[in-house]
Design a protein around this motif. Structure first.
Motif, PDB file in Angstrom:
ATOM      1  N   GLN A  22      33.990 -36.586 -12.381  1.00  0.00           N
ATOM      2  CA  GLN A  22      35.014 -35.553 -12.468  1.00  0.00           C
ATOM      3  C   GLN A  22      34.452 -34.160 -12.172  1.00  0.00           C
ATOM      4  O   GLN A  22      35.143 -33.168 -12.384  1.00  0.00           O
ATOM      5  CB  GLN A  22      35.632 -35.553 -13.873  1.00  0.00           C
ATOM      6  CG  GLN A  22      36.357 -36.838 -14.234  1.00  0.00           C
ATOM      7  CD  GLN A  22      36.826 -36.846 -15.684  1.00  0.00           C
ATOM      8  OE1 GLN A  22      36.175 -36.265 -16.552  1.00  0.00           O
ATOM      9  NE2 GLN A  22      37.943 -37.506 -15.942  1.00  0.00           N
ATOM     10  N   LYS A  23      33.234 -34.087 -11.651  1.00  0.00           N
ATOM     11  CA  LYS A  23      32.598 -32.788 -11.454  1.00  0.00           C
ATOM     12  C   LYS A  23      33.287 -31.959 -10.390  1.00  0.00           C
ATOM     13  O   LYS A  23      33.124 -30.729 -10.355  1.00  0.00           O
ATOM     14  CB  LYS A  23      31.129 -32.979 -11.084  1.00  0.00           C
ATOM     15  CG  LYS A  23      30.886 -33.748  -9.811  1.00  0.00           C
ATOM     16  CD  LYS A  23      29.402 -33.956  -9.548  1.00  0.00           C
ATOM     17  CE  LYS A  23      29.160 -34.762  -8.282  1.00  0.00           C
ATOM     18  NZ  LYS A  23      29.685 -34.070  -7.076  1.00  0.00           N
ATOM     19  N   ASP A  24      34.067 -32.566  -9.511  1.00  0.00           N
ATOM     20  CA  ASP A  24      34.774 -31.833  -8.463  1.00  0.00           C
ATOM     21  C   ASP A  24      36.229 -31.569  -8.818  1.00  0.00           C
ATOM     22  O   ASP A  24      36.988 -31.094  -7.969  1.00  0.00           O
ATOM     23  CB  ASP A  24      34.708 -32.613  -7.138  1.00  0.00           C
ATOM     24  CG  ASP A  24      33.286 -32.761  -6.626  1.00  0.00           C
ATOM     25  OD1 ASP A  24      32.554 -31.763  -6.650  1.00  0.00           O
ATOM     26  OD2 ASP A  24      32.912 -33.869  -6.204  1.00  0.00           O
ATOM     27  N   ASP A  25      36.626 -31.872 -10.039  1.00  0.00           N
ATOM     28  CA  ASP A  25      38.008 -31.624 -10.452  1.00  0.00           C
ATOM     29  C   ASP A  25      38.278 -30.135 -10.541  1.00  0.00           C
ATOM     30  O   ASP A  25      37.427 -29.352 -10.995  1.00  0.00           O
ATOM     31  CB  ASP A  25      38.294 -32.291 -11.797  1.00  0.00           C
ATOM     32  CG  ASP A  25      38.400 -33.811 -11.672  1.00  0.00           C
ATOM     33  OD1 ASP A  25      38.226 -34.318 -10.550  1.00  0.00           O
ATOM     34  OD2 ASP A  25      38.647 -34.476 -12.693  1.00  0.00           O
ATOM     35  N   LEU A  26      39.478 -29.756 -10.126  1.00  0.00           N
ATOM     36  CA  LEU A  26      39.853 -28.351 -10.048  1.00  0.00           C
ATOM     37  C   LEU A  26      41.338 -28.211 -10.351  1.00  0.00           C
ATOM     38  O   LEU A  26      42.155 -28.993  -9.852  1.00  0.00           O
ATOM     39  CB  LEU A  26      39.537 -27.819  -8.651  1.00  0.00           C
ATOM     40  CG  LEU A  26      39.879 -26.371  -8.333  1.00  0.00           C
ATOM     41  CD1 LEU A  26      39.002 -25.446  -9.148  1.00  0.00           C
ATOM     42  CD2 LEU A  26      39.691 -26.096  -6.852  1.00  0.00           C
ATOM     43  N   TYR A  27      41.681 -27.235 -11.174  1.00  0.00           N
ATOM     44  CA  TYR A  27      43.076 -26.947 -11.498  1.00  0.00           C
ATOM     45  C   TYR A  27      43.482 -25.672 -10.775  1.00  0.00           C
ATOM     46  O   TYR A  27      42.809 -24.642 -10.915  1.00  0.00           O
ATOM     47  CB  TYR A  27      43.262 -26.796 -13.009  1.00  0.00           C
ATOM     48  CG  TYR A  27      42.920 -28.037 -13.791  1.00  0.00           C
ATOM     49  CD1 TYR A  27      43.878 -29.006 -14.073  1.00  0.00           C
ATOM     50  CD2 TYR A  27      41.617 -28.258 -14.239  1.00  0.00           C
ATOM     51  CE1 TYR A  27      43.559 -30.148 -14.799  1.00  0.00           C
ATOM     52  CE2 TYR A  27      41.289 -29.399 -14.959  1.00  0.00           C
ATOM     53  CZ  TYR A  27      42.264 -30.330 -15.228  1.00  0.00           C
ATOM     54  OH  TYR A  27      41.943 -31.459 -15.928  1.00  0.00           O
TER      55      TYR A  27
ATOM     56  N   SER B  96      50.778 -24.453 -17.670  1.00  0.00           N
ATOM     57  CA  SER B  96      51.496 -25.702 -17.401  1.00  0.00           C
ATOM     58  C   SER B  96      51.767 -25.890 -15.915  1.00  0.00           C
ATOM     59  O   SER B  96      52.093 -27.004 -15.481  1.00  0.00           O
ATOM     60  CB  SER B  96      52.818 -25.719 -18.167  1.00  0.00           C
ATOM     61  OG  SER B  96      53.654 -24.646 -17.766  1.00  0.00           O
ATOM     62  N   LYS B  97      51.628 -24.830 -15.108  1.00  0.00           N
ATOM     63  CA  LYS B  97      51.901 -24.913 -13.669  1.00  0.00           C
ATOM     64  C   LYS B  97      50.680 -25.357 -12.867  1.00  0.00           C
ATOM     65  O   LYS B  97      50.814 -25.719 -11.697  1.00  0.00           O
ATOM     66  CB  LYS B  97      52.365 -23.551 -13.153  1.00  0.00           C
ATOM     67  CG  LYS B  97      53.627 -23.008 -13.812  1.00  0.00           C
ATOM     68  CD  LYS B  97      54.843 -23.847 -13.487  1.00  0.00           C
ATOM     69  CE  LYS B  97      56.104 -23.213 -14.063  1.00  0.00           C
ATOM     70  NZ  LYS B  97      57.318 -24.044 -13.796  1.00  0.00           N
ATOM     71  N   PHE B  98      49.512 -25.317 -13.465  1.00  0.00           N
ATOM     72  CA  PHE B  98      48.305 -25.661 -12.717  1.00  0.00           C
ATOM     73  C   PHE B  98      48.255 -27.169 -12.463  1.00  0.00           C
ATOM     74  O   PHE B  98      48.468 -27.966 -13.378  1.00  0.00           O
ATOM     75  CB  PHE B  98      47.062 -25.232 -13.486  1.00  0.00           C
ATOM     76  CG  PHE B  98      46.796 -23.753 -13.405  1.00  0.00           C
ATOM     77  CD1 PHE B  98      45.870 -23.252 -12.503  1.00  0.00           C
ATOM     78  CD2 PHE B  98      47.476 -22.859 -14.222  1.00  0.00           C
ATOM     79  CE1 PHE B  98      45.622 -21.887 -12.424  1.00  0.00           C
ATOM     80  CE2 PHE B  98      47.239 -21.499 -14.152  1.00  0.00           C
ATOM     81  CZ  PHE B  98      46.317 -21.016 -13.242  1.00  0.00           C
ATOM     82  N   PHE B  99      47.977 -27.547 -11.224  1.00  0.00           N
ATOM     83  CA  PHE B  99      47.902 -28.957 -10.841  1.00  0.00           C
ATOM     84  C   PHE B  99      46.464 -29.345 -10.544  1.00  0.00           C
ATOM     85  O   PHE B  99      45.627 -28.511 -10.186  1.00  0.00           O
ATOM     86  CB  PHE B  99      48.790 -29.242  -9.621  1.00  0.00           C
ATOM     87  CG  PHE B  99      48.492 -28.391  -8.418  1.00  0.00           C
ATOM     88  CD1 PHE B  99      47.523 -28.763  -7.500  1.00  0.00           C
ATOM     89  CD2 PHE B  99      49.178 -27.203  -8.211  1.00  0.00           C
ATOM     90  CE1 PHE B  99      47.238 -27.982  -6.387  1.00  0.00           C
ATOM     91  CE2 PHE B  99      48.909 -26.408  -7.103  1.00  0.00           C
ATOM     92  CZ  PHE B  99      47.933 -26.795  -6.194  1.00  0.00           C
ATOM     93  N   LEU B 100      46.174 -30.618 -10.695  1.00  0.00           N
ATOM     94  CA  LEU B 100      44.819 -31.145 -10.567  1.00  0.00           C
ATOM     95  C   LEU B 100      44.544 -31.582  -9.133  1.00  0.00           C
ATOM     96  O   LEU B 100      45.377 -32.252  -8.509  1.00  0.00           O
ATOM     97  CB  LEU B 100      44.627 -32.329 -11.515  1.00  0.00           C
ATOM     98  CG  LEU B 100      43.300 -33.088 -11.414  1.00  0.00           C
ATOM     99  CD1 LEU B 100      42.133 -32.197 -11.801  1.00  0.00           C
ATOM    100  CD2 LEU B 100      43.333 -34.340 -12.282  1.00  0.00           C
ATOM    101  N   SER B 101      43.379 -31.208  -8.628  1.00  0.00           N
ATOM    102  CA  SER B 101      42.920 -31.660  -7.313  1.00  0.00           C
ATOM    103  C   SER B 101      41.433 -31.965  -7.392  1.00  0.00           C
ATOM    104  O   SER B 101      40.736 -31.516  -8.304  1.00  0.00           O
ATOM    105  CB  SER B 101      43.186 -30.605  -6.232  1.00  0.00           C
ATOM    106  OG  SER B 101      42.444 -29.432  -6.505  1.00  0.00           O
ATOM    107  N   SER B 102      40.955 -32.719  -6.431  1.00  0.00           N
ATOM    108  CA  SER B 102      39.540 -33.073  -6.363  1.00  0.00           C
ATOM    109  C   SER B 102      39.119 -33.106  -4.903  1.00  0.00           C
ATOM    110  O   SER B 102      39.721 -33.824  -4.094  1.00  0.00           O
ATOM    111  CB  SER B 102      39.287 -34.437  -7.017  1.00  0.00           C
ATOM    112  OG  SER B 102      37.917 -34.781  -6.959  1.00  0.00           O
ATOM    113  N   ARG B 103      38.138 -32.290  -4.553  1.00  0.00           N
ATOM    114  CA  ARG B 103      37.643 -32.181  -3.182  1.00  0.00           C
ATOM    115  C   ARG B 103      38.774 -31.868  -2.204  1.00  0.00           C
ATOM    116  O   ARG B 103      38.843 -32.419  -1.112  1.00  0.00           O
ATOM    117  CB  ARG B 103      36.914 -33.453  -2.767  1.00  0.00           C
ATOM    118  CG  ARG B 103      35.658 -33.737  -3.586  1.00  0.00           C
ATOM    119  CD  ARG B 103      34.874 -34.902  -3.039  1.00  0.00           C
ATOM    120  NE  ARG B 103      33.660 -35.126  -3.815  1.00  0.00           N
ATOM    121  CZ  ARG B 103      32.761 -36.070  -3.527  1.00  0.00           C
ATOM    122  NH1 ARG B 103      32.960 -36.877  -2.491  1.00  0.00           N
ATOM    123  NH2 ARG B 103      31.687 -36.222  -4.283  1.00  0.00           N
ATOM    124  N   GLY B 104      39.672 -30.992  -2.620  1.00  0.00           N
ATOM    125  CA  GLY B 104      40.737 -30.544  -1.741  1.00  0.00           C
ATOM    126  C   GLY B 104      41.948 -31.452  -1.677  1.00  0.00           C
ATOM    127  O   GLY B 104      42.881 -31.164  -0.930  1.00  0.00           O
TER     128      GLY B 104
END
Length: 301
Positions: free
Chosen positions: A209-214, A234-242
């Motif tokens: 999960q080191k590349d997880d980004l909100y 609450s509006k932030f969404f999760l992405s990983s490596r773009g």
């Protein structure tokens, strides 16, 4: 490995010039990946005259001074912990509705942030940061260039970013920001009309999960006037490596590592963003827990 070094130092042959050649031909594959011996040297670089460990500074005075500094930090952290959450009394923590995290008034405030661009992957975008007029804001500016590097691998380019430095505790321990008492990010900015991405980095529980980004978008109006922007967590969404992830979940507000801003709207040209302060807000009127659908990946039969 220690045995190999002893053999190199203690072996005795009749021809002194051939002693190391014979042993190195036998032990070279074992020592090629070792820190004790390496046959590779960059072209044009001078050979090392002494091992790297001899360049270390074993000053006793510096070690004692460093230990004193870390112990004083540990003492302060202990006092803040005993006082209450975030070093404030519990009553103040419960009733707290706003908190200023970063305010840009000096060069020391700017030093808490790091800027980067696609130059790291061979791109041509440029980004700079300095204090604004009358030292009342941080001015992030530069030029965006979407031309991809000609390396045969990179297909897309064109981004610039600004990111806060991770907090470090005593003895280089990781520290986290605890924003669980708030539900919104609050900023006072002045932009040029271009959209930005606000990024929150959390400390992962697992290595994958080191590349997880909100992330969430921040749209600036442009013009001469400042604007105050409120972004609920609450509006932030999760992405990983773009890539936006199917399995969405709210931000872990008790393990925040850093906060960042990124521009990458695929429009070549100059950009500018002024930031007065970045803070937190506990909006009692906002009751949304999470804006996106959540579901189980493996639905029970």
């Amino acid at each position: 490995m220690a045995l190999a070094v002893m053999l190199l130092n203690g072996a005795s042959f009749h021809g002194g010039c051939c002693r190391h050649k014979v042993l190195l031909s036998l032990l070279g594959p074992l020592l090629s990946h070792s820190k004790l011996y390496s046959s590779y040297r960059r072209p044009g670089a001078e050979p090392k005259k002494k091992p790297s460990w001899q360049n270390a500074d074993f000053s006793l005075k510096k070690s004692i001074d460093h230990l004193k500094t870390q112990l004083s930090l540990l003492k302060k952290e202990t006092q803040d912990y005993l006082k209450g959450p975030g070093g404030h009394p519990v009553s103040q923590h419960v009733l707290e509705q706003t908190r200023v995290l970063w305010q840009f008034r000096s060069q020391e405030d700017l030093n808490e942030w790091v800027i980067s661009s696609d130059v790291e992957i061979g791109g041509k975008s440029k980004v700079y940061i300095k204090l604004g007029r009358n030292n009342q804001a941080a001015l992030l500016y530069g030029t965006l260039n979407t031309e991809a590097p000609r390396d045969g691998e990179t297909k897309y380019s064109g981004y610039c970013s600004m990111r806060s430095r991770p907090a470090v505790g005593s003895f280089n321990r990781k520290k986290y920001y605890d924003w669980s008492n708030f539900n919104s990010l609050y900023l006072r900015v002045r932009g040029d009309g271009r959209p930005w991405m606000v990024n929150i980095y959390t400390d992962p529980y697992f290595s994958h999960q080191k590349d997880d980004l909100y992330s969430y978008f921040m749209f600036t109006r442009g013009g001469p006037y400042w604007e105050e922007i409120k972004i609920p967590f609450s509006k932030f969404f999760l992405s990983s490596r773009g890539r936006v992830q199917d399995n969405q979940h709210p931000v872990w507000l008790d393990k925040i590592r850093t906060l960042g801003f990124t521009i990458g709207d695929k429009v070549d040209g100059p950009f500018q963003l002024e930031i007065d302060f970045i803070g937190l807000l506990n909006d009692r009127a906002h009751r949304e827990e999470f804006a996106y659908e959540t579901y189980d990946k493996n639905t029970p039969v």
